[in-house]
Design a protein around this motif. Structure first.
Motif, mmCIF file in Angstrom:
data_model
loop_
_atom_site.group_PDB
_atom_site.id
_atom_site.type_symbol
_atom_site.label_atom_id
_atom_site.label_comp_id
_atom_site.label_asym_id
_atom_site.label_seq_id
_atom_site.Cartn_x
_atom_site.Cartn_y
_atom_site.Cartn_z
ATOM 1 N N ASN A 4 42.894 -135.858 31.643
ATOM 2 C CA ASN A 4 41.608 -136.554 31.741
ATOM 3 C C ASN A 4 41.479 -137.458 30.529
ATOM 4 O O ASN A 4 41.674 -137.001 29.394
ATOM 5 C CB ASN A 4 40.450 -135.548 31.736
ATOM 6 C CG ASN A 4 40.476 -134.730 33.004
ATOM 7 O OD1 ASN A 4 40.535 -135.270 34.098
ATOM 8 N ND2 ASN A 4 40.465 -133.411 32.841
ATOM 9 N N THR A 33 48.238 -132.866 34.338
ATOM 10 C CA THR A 33 47.023 -133.617 34.662
ATOM 11 C C THR A 33 46.293 -133.948 33.365
ATOM 12 O O THR A 33 46.077 -133.064 32.531
ATOM 13 C CB THR A 33 46.093 -132.779 35.565
ATOM 14 O OG1 THR A 33 46.883 -132.222 36.614
ATOM 15 C CG2 THR A 33 45.005 -133.638 36.159
ATOM 16 N N THR A 59 39.189 -141.596 35.592
ATOM 17 C CA THR A 59 39.496 -140.951 34.323
ATOM 18 C C THR A 59 40.522 -139.832 34.435
ATOM 19 O O THR A 59 40.769 -139.137 33.453
ATOM 20 C CB THR A 59 38.216 -140.353 33.687
ATOM 21 O OG1 THR A 59 37.632 -139.462 34.627
ATOM 22 C CG2 THR A 59 37.226 -141.431 33.300
ATOM 23 N N THR A 60 41.101 -139.655 35.599
ATOM 24 C CA THR A 60 42.080 -138.580 35.729
ATOM 25 C C THR A 60 43.411 -139.138 36.231
ATOM 26 O O THR A 60 43.448 -139.893 37.202
ATOM 27 C CB THR A 60 41.596 -137.505 36.717
ATOM 28 O OG1 THR A 60 40.267 -137.170 36.385
ATOM 29 C CG2 THR A 60 42.486 -136.283 36.667
ATOM 30 N N TYR A 90 43.826 -131.996 28.815
ATOM 31 C CA TYR A 90 44.960 -132.034 29.743
ATOM 32 C C TYR A 90 45.310 -130.625 30.179
ATOM 33 O O TYR A 90 44.955 -129.645 29.522
ATOM 34 C CB TYR A 90 46.174 -132.729 29.128
ATOM 35 C CG TYR A 90 46.763 -132.030 27.913
ATOM 36 C CD1 TYR A 90 46.323 -132.359 26.638
ATOM 37 C CD2 TYR A 90 47.754 -131.060 28.054
ATOM 38 C CE1 TYR A 90 46.847 -131.732 25.528
ATOM 39 C CE2 TYR A 90 48.279 -130.430 26.945
ATOM 40 C CZ TYR A 90 47.829 -130.769 25.685
ATOM 41 O OH TYR A 90 48.345 -130.154 24.586
ATOM 42 N N ASN A 124 36.262 -141.817 28.610
ATOM 43 C CA ASN A 124 35.563 -142.780 29.450
ATOM 44 C C ASN A 124 35.171 -144.003 28.616
ATOM 45 O O ASN A 124 34.731 -143.864 27.482
ATOM 46 C CB ASN A 124 34.304 -142.103 30.016
ATOM 47 C CG ASN A 124 33.860 -142.784 31.283
ATOM 48 O OD1 ASN A 124 34.395 -143.843 31.640
ATOM 49 N ND2 ASN A 124 32.891 -142.196 31.952
ATOM 50 N N GLU A 140 41.093 -136.776 26.960
ATOM 51 C CA GLU A 140 39.912 -135.954 26.674
ATOM 52 C C GLU A 140 40.341 -134.488 26.749
ATOM 53 O O GLU A 140 39.956 -133.661 25.938
ATOM 54 C CB GLU A 140 38.842 -136.266 27.728
ATOM 55 C CG GLU A 140 37.482 -135.684 27.472
ATOM 56 C CD GLU A 140 36.714 -136.446 26.404
ATOM 57 O OE1 GLU A 140 36.807 -137.688 26.391
ATOM 58 O OE2 GLU A 140 36.052 -135.795 25.598
ATOM 59 N N ALA A 163 42.295 -144.760 34.359
ATOM 60 C CA ALA A 163 43.468 -143.963 34.723
ATOM 61 C C ALA A 163 44.512 -144.812 35.427
ATOM 62 O O ALA A 163 45.714 -144.532 35.351
ATOM 63 C CB ALA A 163 43.038 -142.800 35.611
#
Lengths: 536, 282
Positions: free
Chosen positions: A98, A96, A144-145, A86, A101, A84, A113
């Protein structure tokens, strides 16, 4: 006497069969318009370990069955796929991501994740997928992360986010997954007939733009078999070797895609001092270790002649193996090639002279003669090896081409020239090709090149933000005083980028203006989302 | 006119002259091919890409291949190699066969051993033995030559052994023995002259087998690099281009190979007429 008649009869029958297939084999097979049958992947071929991203499936290409965190667009920029958004920490040590969903795997479980972290940790363990050596681990912060922790700054890690398809943690089983893959990609796996084909069908729950074709069959036909299938109208698209590129096929047109896939010959950089690797592979070659020999070849070989001949005209010159469309390509790597006077000048400076009038130069009793090994299955590499050999002879250097299997090439790769194919969209591939510390490991740095200035540029590039790092990567080729290109140390004889020729059915539009950049092995399915049927 | 005169001469010849003529003519063809292939320089086998995939013409009577190389020269070079491999294999096989035969004569244990060895080698498919030996010798031309050489002695050994067993029962052999003649003397004076015909014929008849096997092994891709001219390699490469309509790549080299095999068969048959007393009246 009977035996003779039998032989004659057998020959007549064989000729008859061949003749019959040539005359009657032209009938086409009817297909549903929303089905697609392909014979592509002549370079990659059938994956030995199946369709398992952890074992290396589709590490630079569209994985079809799985989906990746990021994807490359046709102009090489990155776009979110499963991701979604980063972010990258300033020290380039933590990434990192995301993720979207509620994305579903084909077995209707939800992709979280945890699955991403699992996939990356497993892939690092196996080592068969993209190079994750800089990654310490991947951790799911929440559903989600996911967070990737690196042991050192690595600006190229962003490319690794495009290269591994995500597998489900719950159902993944090492060893069997590849034969029955479950992913979240645009196509669901149906069946794999080993040695023949894989059948995929559309994933109706796919979160992105769905391709138009409901069913996709990939036939594992290579070279002449792919061409024959195209000629018989059995496939919608066929990838053929360059030597077939100028043929005509009824109802099909030839589409020739540019690539960044370069063919070059590694020239051992070290002298043969009897050293071997731990596996007993001999290192070094006393002829190619002489810079003058390497430069004479680089300046003397006429790449355009080679392209017109060996590549059937379908290629473009390469001096450092870095595709001109790549942001880290270096225009200064180009030289005036095909200059036999200059080549002879180099040989003279190096003390190589033809003292026994056999047309081949010598120095201190050593003849300027070495072997280049090529994959005996690959006709393009064969043609390149032979053309280089013929041209080198004119310069006074004897190059003996030898066709071998990869197992045999492995044992001679560090002491002979080898025809390689390289072309990656990830600049860290340069690190694997030229970094001194990786000399001779697996397929890394086969010429055992080591130059501290070049090593320094690469070390710097890893520590610099990806967009700024391209300048450092391009200095690997030539930084004004040294580098891997012909003006510098010339540890390779890069010859050309090879085009990828396809025969495409006239009712199929493969949307040539959104084709992704073709890396080594090709990535024809990179824009399958845009393919459609048209009236022929 | 001229032609009928020739046939007339041919008819007037007696069988012996006719046979000799056939043998010498065919032998001449073979020798010409071998000598020719020695003189083909690497430079006449070089690529000429603008001339790729040309059908047969006066300039290239066998056409050209995908790298524009002249197929006639390549075929000739390949056949030369085949005949050399054949010659080497026949000679090695004959030497092995003769040695084994006379070893088997020494005592019955050695005889059983030789018999066992023949059965062992004959029970493995020929091509497999060749592939195994050539790989274990590290492949390459050397591997192929040796492998073909050491795998064709079984049939000849079997024939010779049977022959020797039969001669052994003759009275004059026993007589010589009781006169105190040495084993070596008996072998040289009594056995060798009687089996010489078989040895010569056997050698000639191994030739076509050896050539066929050399072609098969190189066809399957063992031994030589795919750019080198061997008849098997030429044929296997031609398969790739049949779909593009390049029939001449397979047709002429295949036909040439067939002709060479037939020529050897012809020489063998005619030599037998000359040498084999039981067939002297045919």
């Amino acid at each position: 006497m009977n035996k003779k008649y039998l032989i004659v009869l057998a020959v007549v029958i064989v000729i008859g069969i061949i003749g019959a297939t040539m005359f009657f084999g032209g009938s086409s097979v009817d297909r549903n318009p929303n089905e697609l049958v392909t014979a592509v992947g002549a370079h990659g071929g059938e994956p030995e370990t199946g369709f398992d991203p952890i074992q290396g499936w589709a590490s630079e290409t569209e994985p079809l069955v799985q989906s990746t965190l990021l994807k490359r667009t046709h102009n090489m920029s990155l776009k979110n796929d499963l991701a979604e958004s980063y972010s990258v920490d300033d020290d380039l040590k933590k990434y990192t991501v995301n993720i979207k969903n509620g994305v579903k795997f084909h077995d209707n479980t939800t992709l979280t994740a945890n699955d991403v972290a699992f996939t990356y940790n497993k892939a690092k363990e196996s080592g068969a997928a993209a190079d994750l050596s800089s990654m310490v681990n991947a951790t799911a912060i929440n559903d989600t992360t996911v967070e990737f922790t690196l042991n050192d700054s690595d600006s190229t890690f962003i490319n690794k986010l495009c290269s591994i398809g995500i597998v489900p943690e719950d159902s993944y089983e090492n060893g069997t997954y590849g034969e029955n893959p479950v992913g979240s990609g645009p196509y669901k796996f149906v069946q794999w007939d080993k040695g023949q084909q894989v059948i995929l069908e559309i994933n109706n729950d796919y979160y992105g733009d769905k391709p138009e074709f409901k069913k996709l069959t990939i036939l594992f036909l290579e070279n002449d078999a792919a061409f024959a299938a195209a000629k018989n109208g059995e496939v919608d698209i066929a990838e053929v070797p360059l030597s077939y590129a100028n043929e005509n096929v009824t109802n099909m047109s030839s589409v020739i895609l540019d690539s960044v896939d370069a063919r070059g010959i590694s020239l051992p950089f070290l002298n043969d001092t009897g050293n071997t690797t731990e596996d007993g592979i001999p290192i070094g070659n006393n002829v190619t270790a002489d810079e003058n020999i390497r430069k004479a070849l680089n300046y003397g070989i006429d790449r355009q002649t080679l392209i017109d001949g060996a590549l059937n005209g379908h290629g473009s010159k390469s001096f450092d193996g870095i595709g001109p469309v790549l942001p880290w390509s270096n225009n200064d790597s180009a030289i005036e090639d095909g200059d036999s006077e200059k080549a002879k000048q180099f040989l003279k400076e190096g003390g190589w002279e033809d003292s026994d009038n056999d047309g081949i130069v010598e120095k201190n009793g050593t003849k300027a003669s070495f072997k280049i090994l090529y994959d005996s299955e690959d006709t393009t590499r064969q043609a390149i090896a032979i053309s280089v050999s013929e041209q080198a002879k004119e310069l006074g250097i004897e190059v003996i081409p030898e066709g071998k299997s990869w197992d045999e090439i492995d044992n001679g790769k560090l002491s002979n020239g080898v025809v390689w194919g390289y072309g990656s969209l990830d600049p860290s591939s340069l690190y694997h090709q030229y970094y001194g510390g990786l000399a001779g490991q697996d397929y890394d740095n086969p010429s055992c090149y080591n130059n501290s200035a070049v090593n320094q540029h690469m070390a710097q590039a890893f520590k610099t933000d990806i967009n700024a790092s391209y300048a450092d990567w391009s200095q690997v080729s030539w930084d004004g005083s040294t580098g891997i290109s012909p003006k510098g140390d010339a540890p390779w004889l890069w010859t050309s980028f090879v085009d990828y020729p396809y025969f495409v059915d006239n009712t199929l539009d493969i949307s040539e203006n959104t084709t992704t950049v073709q890396p080594h092995g090709g990535d024809i399915f990179g824009n399958i989302y845009d393919w459609k049927r048209v009236e022929s | 006119m001229n032609k009928s005169k020739n046939t007339y001469y041919f008819k007037k010849m007696n069988l012996r002259t006719k046979t000799l003529l056939i043998i010498s003519l065919t032998a001449l063809i073979l020798i010409a091919i071998v000598i020719n292939s020695f003189f083909i320089e690497a430079s006449s086998l070089t690529t000429n890409f603008p001339m790729r995939n040309m059908p047969p013409s006066f300039e290239h009577i066998f056409g050209t291949d995908w790298m524009g190389r002249d197929m006639f020269t390549r075929t000739l070079k390949g056949l030369g190699l085949s005949i050399q491999v054949g010659a080497f294999a026949s000679i090695v096989s004959t030497i092995i066969a003769v040695i084994l035969t006379f070893v088997s004569r020494l005592n019955k244990y050695l005889d059983s051993f030789v018999n066992w060895l023949i059965d062992l080698f004959a029970s493995i498919p020929h091509l497999l033995v060749i592939i195994l030996v050539s790989i274990s010798l590290g492949g390459g031309l050397f591997g192929v030559i040796i492998a073909v050489g050491v795998s064709h002695w079984t049939s000849l050994t079997r024939v010779l052994r049977a022959e020797i067993k039969q001669i052994n029962t003759f009275e004059y052999i026993a007589l010589s023995k009781s006169f105190g003649k040495s084993n070596l003397w008996i072998t040289g004076k009594h056995f060798l002259p009687l089996v010489l015909t078989q040895i010569i014929l056997g050698t000639i008849l191994i030739f076509p087998h050896a050539i066929m096997h050399e072609a098969s092994v190189t066809f399957l891709g063992f031994g030589l690099s795919p750019h080198e001219p061997a008849i098997g390699i030429i044929l296997s490469e031609s398969m790739k281009y049949l779909a593009t309509g390049a029939w001449w790549l397979a047709f002429f080299p295949g036909l040439s190979l067939l002709l060479i095999i037939l020529i050897f068969d012809l020489i063998g048959d005619n030599l037998r007429k000359l040498l084999d007393p039981t067939k002297a009246h045919e």
